[in-house]
Structure formats: C-alpha cells, structure tokens
Design a protein around this motif. Sequence first.
Motif, mmCIF file in Angstrom:
data_model
loop_
_atom_site.group_PDB
_atom_site.id
_atom_site.type_symbol
_atom_site.label_atom_id
_atom_site.label_comp_id
_atom_site.label_asym_id
_atom_site.label_seq_id
_atom_site.Cartn_x
_atom_site.Cartn_y
_atom_site.Cartn_z
ATOM 1 N N GLU A 148 -99.181 45.846 74.904
ATOM 2 C CA GLU A 148 -97.915 46.382 74.770
ATOM 3 C C GLU A 148 -97.373 47.084 76.089
ATOM 4 O OE1 GLU A 148 -98.117 49.338 71.457
ATOM 5 O OE2 GLU A 148 -98.301 47.701 69.967
ATOM 6 N N ALA A 149 -98.249 47.134 77.032
ATOM 7 C CA ALA A 149 -98.190 47.622 78.254
ATOM 8 C C ALA A 149 -96.644 46.917 79.074
ATOM 9 C CB ALA A 149 -99.299 47.616 79.340
ATOM 10 N N PRO A 150 -96.129 47.655 80.103
ATOM 11 C CA PRO A 150 -94.896 47.048 80.758
ATOM 12 C C PRO A 150 -95.419 45.796 81.728
ATOM 13 C CG PRO A 150 -94.964 49.531 80.898
ATOM 14 C CD PRO A 150 -96.245 49.066 80.436
ATOM 15 N N ARG A 151 -94.557 44.983 81.585
ATOM 16 C CA ARG A 151 -94.710 43.755 82.720
ATOM 17 C C ARG A 151 -95.492 43.992 83.903
ATOM 18 N NH1 ARG A 151 -95.675 39.099 81.111
ATOM 19 N NH2 ARG A 151 -94.635 38.000 83.161
ATOM 20 N N SER A 152 -94.772 44.977 84.517
ATOM 21 C CA SER A 152 -95.186 45.556 85.854
ATOM 22 C C SER A 152 -96.658 45.929 85.783
ATOM 23 C CB SER A 152 -94.368 46.437 86.400
ATOM 24 O OG SER A 152 -94.483 47.783 85.693
ATOM 25 N N THR A 153 -97.307 46.573 84.725
ATOM 26 C CA THR A 153 -98.523 47.317 84.612
ATOM 27 C C THR A 153 -99.480 45.895 84.312
ATOM 28 O OG1 THR A 153 -97.944 49.179 83.714
ATOM 29 C CG2 THR A 153 -100.394 48.448 83.444
ATOM 30 N N LYS A 154 -99.138 44.934 83.573
ATOM 31 C CA LYS A 154 -100.087 43.798 83.591
ATOM 32 C C LYS A 154 -100.224 42.683 84.853
ATOM 33 C CE LYS A 154 -98.373 43.323 78.602
ATOM 34 N NZ LYS A 154 -97.735 42.529 77.589
ATOM 35 N N ARG A 155 -98.924 42.816 85.596
ATOM 36 C CA ARG A 155 -99.035 41.993 86.756
ATOM 37 C C ARG A 155 -100.030 42.589 87.760
ATOM 38 N NH1 ARG A 155 -92.539 40.796 87.178
ATOM 39 N NH2 ARG A 155 -92.553 39.030 85.723
ATOM 40 N N VAL A 156 -99.869 43.939 87.943
ATOM 41 C CA VAL A 156 -101.016 44.938 88.576
ATOM 42 C C VAL A 156 -102.513 44.491 88.308
ATOM 43 C CG1 VAL A 156 -101.910 46.935 89.605
ATOM 44 C CG2 VAL A 156 -99.339 46.613 89.465
ATOM 45 N N ILE A 157 -102.683 44.375 86.991
ATOM 46 C CA ILE A 157 -103.874 44.211 86.407
ATOM 47 C C ILE A 157 -104.304 42.816 86.774
ATOM 48 C CG2 ILE A 157 -105.284 44.026 84.343
ATOM 49 C CD1 ILE A 157 -103.659 46.284 83.210
ATOM 50 N N SER A 158 -103.605 41.679 86.811
ATOM 51 C CA SER A 158 -103.665 40.420 86.956
ATOM 52 C C SER A 158 -104.191 40.510 88.322
ATOM 53 C CB SER A 158 -102.527 39.492 86.689
ATOM 54 O OG SER A 158 -102.262 39.701 85.420
ATOM 55 N N LEU A 159 -103.218 40.860 89.274
ATOM 56 C CA LEU A 159 -103.662 40.983 90.743
ATOM 57 C C LEU A 159 -105.018 41.424 91.358
ATOM 58 C CD1 LEU A 159 -100.144 42.019 92.333
ATOM 59 C CD2 LEU A 159 -101.348 39.791 92.957
ATOM 60 N N CYS A 160 -105.265 42.492 90.520
ATOM 61 C CA CYS A 160 -106.761 43.278 90.866
ATOM 62 C C CYS A 160 -107.552 42.259 90.287
ATOM 63 C CB CYS A 160 -106.793 44.515 89.920
ATOM 64 S SG CYS A 160 -105.595 45.838 90.878
ATOM 65 N N TYR A 161 -107.482 41.622 89.156
ATOM 66 C CA TYR A 161 -108.482 40.796 88.388
ATOM 67 C C TYR A 161 -108.691 39.502 89.291
ATOM 68 C CZ TYR A 161 -110.932 37.362 85.821
ATOM 69 O OH TYR A 161 -111.890 36.229 85.466
ATOM 70 N N ASP A 162 -107.604 39.023 89.902
ATOM 71 C CA ASP A 162 -107.864 37.778 90.663
ATOM 72 C C ASP A 162 -108.287 38.087 92.107
ATOM 73 O OD1 ASP A 162 -106.458 36.188 88.809
ATOM 74 O OD2 ASP A 162 -104.397 36.380 89.356
ATOM 75 N N THR A 163 -108.260 39.181 92.478
ATOM 76 C CA THR A 163 -108.804 39.761 93.746
ATOM 77 C C THR A 163 -110.239 39.795 93.689
ATOM 78 O OG1 THR A 163 -106.929 41.029 94.448
ATOM 79 C CG2 THR A 163 -109.031 41.345 95.450
ATOM 80 N N VAL A 164 -110.640 40.208 92.409
ATOM 81 C CA VAL A 164 -112.424 40.359 92.131
ATOM 82 C C VAL A 164 -112.740 38.806 91.856
ATOM 83 C CG1 VAL A 164 -113.918 40.924 90.437
ATOM 84 C CG2 VAL A 164 -112.208 42.529 90.974
ATOM 85 N N ALA A 165 -111.803 38.012 91.096
ATOM 86 C CA ALA A 165 -112.321 36.684 90.931
ATOM 87 C C ALA A 165 -112.448 35.597 92.102
ATOM 88 C CB ALA A 165 -111.353 35.946 89.708
ATOM 89 N N ILE A 166 -111.409 35.957 93.036
ATOM 90 C CA ILE A 166 -111.777 35.106 94.304
ATOM 91 C C ILE A 166 -113.013 35.483 95.098
ATOM 92 C CG2 ILE A 166 -110.669 34.712 96.729
ATOM 93 C CD1 ILE A 166 -107.886 35.277 95.401
ATOM 94 N N THR A 167 -113.319 36.787 95.036
ATOM 95 C CA THR A 167 -114.446 37.148 95.705
ATOM 96 C C THR A 167 -115.815 36.768 94.921
ATOM 97 O OG1 THR A 167 -113.384 39.285 96.607
ATOM 98 C CG2 THR A 167 -115.770 39.274 96.502
ATOM 99 N N LEU A 168 -115.654 36.660 93.547
ATOM 100 C CA LEU A 168 -117.056 36.081 92.789
ATOM 101 C C LEU A 168 -117.209 34.865 93.122
ATOM 102 C CD1 LEU A 168 -116.609 38.433 89.458
ATOM 103 C CD2 LEU A 168 -118.431 38.474 91.451
ATOM 104 N N ALA A 169 -116.024 33.971 93.110
ATOM 105 C CA ALA A 169 -116.061 32.480 93.127
ATOM 106 C C ALA A 169 -116.680 32.106 94.665
ATOM 107 C CB ALA A 169 -114.714 31.880 93.013
ATOM 108 N N TYR A 170 -116.095 32.829 95.654
ATOM 109 C CA TYR A 170 -116.795 32.711 96.939
ATOM 110 C C TYR A 170 -118.155 32.933 97.042
ATOM 111 C CZ TYR A 170 -117.780 33.330 101.970
ATOM 112 O OH TYR A 170 -118.328 33.347 103.120
#
Length: 640
Positions: A7-29
């Motif tokens: 139920e969080a605002p769309r902007s909050t969800k996008r920030v969470i997605s950006l943070c997760y993808d940063t971690v995911a790229i690092t882990l993938a590398y």
Amino acid sequence: MLKALLEAPRSTKRVISLCYDTVAITLAYYAATCMRLGNFSIPFTERELTALSITIVVSLFIFIRMGMYRAILRYMTLPTLLTIAICVCLSGLVLALAGFFTHSRIPRSVPFIYITTAILLIGAPRLLMRNIILLLNQPGLLGKEMILIYGAGYTGHQLALALPPNQYHIAGFIDDNPALHGTVLANKKVYSPEMVVSLKAQGITKVLLALGDAPKSRRAQVIKRLESLLISVQTVPAIDDLISGKASIDHIRDIEIEDLLGRDPVQPNLDLLHAGITRKVVMVTGAGGSIGSELCRQILQQLPSTLVLFELNEYSLYQIEQELSLEIALHDLPVQLVSLLGSVQKEHRLETIMRTYGVQTIYHAAAYKHVPLVEQNIVEGVRNNVFGTWYCAEAAIRAKVESFVLISTDKAVRSTNVMGASKRMAELVLQGLSQRQNTTRFTMVRFGNVLGSSGSVVPLFRQQIKNGGPVTVTHPEITRYFMTIPEAAELVIQAGSMGQGGDVFVLDMGEPVKIIDLATRMIHLSGLEVRDDANPEGDIEIECTGLRPGEKLYEELLIGDNVTGTDHVRIMRAEEHHLTWPETRQILDELDKACHHWRCDEVKDLLIQAPTEFHSTEPLCDSVWLRKQHAMKKVVSIVQ
C-alpha cells in the motif's frame, strides 16, 4: 509489513526497487566471478570496483529509461519480462565495456555468466511478488466476482491480462476447440463448453465473451448454448479498441439483440455507395433522428462535396452537427457541413434551400414513426408523413434534384394503423410524381424495425429486467423484423443508387423474431429465470398488456408476391399497384380539406379508400378530435 509495503506510494516502491537492483547487480557480478574462477575468496582491486560502480550507475539509468520501474508487479506480463531480459543484457554489455576501459582483470566469460545470474536475481523476485499479490487477492479473501472467459485465443488471453484482478477472479477459459481442452492459458485451465454447468455450481456468476473476429452467426450459436444455463453473459470491447484507447475494459456490456440475431454482414457494393454521394451535394431530412443520423455518418464516409442537415428538432440537429464536425476535423475531410432548422411542411423553404446549395441527392428520413402517438395525433401524422413528403418532392422537382430516396417502413404494408397508412400514401405520392415528370428520380426503400431506434423494445426490456420486472409484452404472439441501424442505412444508400424511378425496394430483414422469445432470452442471459405458472419461484415475470391502438401481430414487407432480385443479395424490388398522378392528386386534395377542418374520421376513411391496403376496426383516438366530439355532444345536450 507486506501489506504496508503493497500500500506504499509508487515513489517509495520505486526507491526500494532501485536499492534492490543495486544489490542484485553487485551480487550477480560477485557470483559470476566466483563461478568463473571457482573460488569464493576473490581479491577485488580498485579497477574491478570501478568497473562495477560504472556498471551499477549505467545499468540503473538504462533500467529507468527502459521503463522497468513503471511496470506494476500485479499486472506484470511477458513483455515486461522481455524488457527485464533486454535491460540485463545491456547491463552485461556495460560490464564488459567498463572492464575493458578500466583495464581491470575481469575474465571475458564473466559478463555472460553475469547476464544469466542477473536475470535470475532481478526477474525472479518480481515474479514471486506478483504471485504473492495475486494469491492475496483470491476471491475467498476479497469476495471478487468469479467469471469464465469464453474463447481461449488471442482475444481471451489479452482480456484475462486486462481485467482488474481486484474485481474479477478468472476461474478458467471455455473454448470449442477440443485440442485446447485441458491446456493452460494465463495460468488458467481451458475447459470444454459442456463443463460450464459443473463450473457454475462452483460459484461462477458470469461468462465474458472473447470471440475476437468470429462471425456474428457463431457468436449467436455460443449465446444460444449459454442461454439455457441461466448464467449472466456479457461481452467486452474489441481488443483493438482497448489497445487504441477507443474503449476501456470498464465498458463490459450486456448482450445486445444483434448478438442474438446472428446476422453476418454482407460486403457492400462500393460503386452503389459512391454513385449518389461522392463529390455531390447531399441533403438529409430528419437528420437528427436514429435513421437520419446514421445516414449522415455513412454519407460522410463517401465524401460528398456538401452535406446539408435538415432537422426540425434543434437539439437533435446540434448533436449530429457536433459529431460530424468533429469527424471532419479529425480526418481533415473535404466536406462542407450545413445545418438547417426547418419543417418538411414548408415547401418554399425547402425549395429555396435546394436551389441555394444545388442539392443533387435527397434522403427523406423525416417522419413520425411511433404508432400509438400518430393514432393520437392523426392530423399532424398525415400532414408530416404524407404532405411533408409531397412538398419535399415537389420542391426537389422544381430545384432539379437528381435523386430522391424515401425511407419507408414495413408498417406501410397492409397497415392497421394511421402511421403505416400515411407512409404507404407517401409511397403512392412519389410513384405518381415519377409518372408525371422525369427530372427527379424517386426511390422508396422499405424495411422493418431498427435496433437502437427511438422506441425500441430492447432498452425498455433491459431497464425492466434491471428494475426486477415485470417485462411487458403487448401480445404473446407478436413478431417483428429487426435490423441494425448501420446495416439499414448502408442498404438504403445502395438501394437508392439502383432506382430507375418509382421503384419500391425491400430490404431482406432475415427471420422475424417473436417478441416474447426475445424477452425470455434477455432474462436468461441476465442470469435470471422467468417467473410463470410452471416456475412460480422464478425471478422476472413477463406480463402481456394487450395490443396498442393500431398495432399488428405480424409485420410484412410486401403487399403482393411480385418481387424480383437486384444486384445486391439483401435488396429486392417490389412490383406493386399504384395510381396515376391525377388520381393521387385528387386523394391529396380531399385529405388536405379533411385535415384543415380536423375531420379525423374523414382522414381515416380516405386512407382506407385509397389503395393503401389500410384496414382498421379501431375506434378513433385522436386526442383533439375526441375532445371536440365530447364538447359538441355537450352543446347538443344543452340545446336539447
């Protein structure tokens, strides 16, 4: 916590997605490097960390530009997954380039391993979240409507993706193709039509038709199959209209009568459509009515040089003018639109308009068509339908109009009401004028009820069903012919181009429909039962109210049996008895005197004596005439 996140605002969800993808790229590398070197303890130098940093920044920029963070998880589809794969591949390319330009010691195979790993780390969690959301929105938790989609093709699949999951729960698909039975589409099983009964017992309340471009005849067969199951059947806009924005998924509608008729369209003859319209000045009387307005729409498509709209009702004229003006502006059509108020009973105004604009073709749709109302207003009905047609025709002759097409009705055939008799008299007027001169070519086109016209029973039945009944039918045996307004208008235009002078054309209306059967089908397709003596626990009662003044049980299209075919399979030419012009003029003069003195009994007798095949045993019910008769009786009684 999960609920708060959803139920969080769309902007909050996008920030969470950006943070997760940063971690995911690092882990993938890191994972890709470990798998390549076979060692978990890898010393990363400053160059490798620089390459990773560049990869993260550029990859997130690519993800944003490719719209990865605009996608809503619960509606995530195959195109979204494809976007993720493309973004990760581009991220792998960035990693390879960053490693090259920073002179880091990244093995050449690592970017390829990285792509596979990153797709799993970035795509899989999104799919997992989508399934969790859908699981939380199951009907048992939120009480959504359980539905089936009839049609397991492209249209059905797109419909399943477009339906809001918080409103509908799709229990499965139904399809006639045996090869699809038991397969899975959009995570839902495909069933045979025979399974609808058992599925209904599990709580299914509605079937949505997604038959794509299936012919109307097949659509009618499907509806007939579902009708006996007493389940609500609805249809949705075409997928192309949904994609283009012409319609939305909210425009789910009830089954229309044209769906029940199953009448497949016939390809029009383009030469006939163009003949009397293209690059000509065309005038439509009664342009704001149901038939007149559709004629205007189709005439506009054939690109006349000028389209003259002639209408008595100001608001109706305004509506059709606004609609056509918008169409002309949107498509930059080279058509001049002229909107004129006036009555067809004003002969001088009609002639002035026709001469001023150089009218070449006229479609005369102006008429009073409502049977009970004309019975209560006999003089005005005859004035408008008979004399209005006559005056318009005389004006056309003097203005040297090339073609004049009268929109007639099946009620003109062996009529039992004044409205029908007046339309038959109008036909006789034009047939007489065709013998008197050869300047203007007069053509008459006769057809039955059109769907969606003013006074149509279909919207009345739908409203009565919505209100809980009863559904009112005048007589259990009453039948009518039906045709859609667009088809009728298209055939009228083509028939008008075939006329030689004085022709009466009859449109093929298909099979007549019993009105009580139509009411029953509409009740069943609403998921309800008819309440009668055999089923006292039913939902909706059908009530027979009795025939209205002048109403017939059966309508006909031909007075005699002498009919010939034409170049169009749905247009026939009727050969019927008609009068010479002197004989017609004599009847008109007598009708004029009777109308002037408001002698409705004489008006009716004259219509019966004329060769209109008009028969009526109904007492006169003209409101003014009855009032005058009552007043005269009172005067006589006082004198006596």
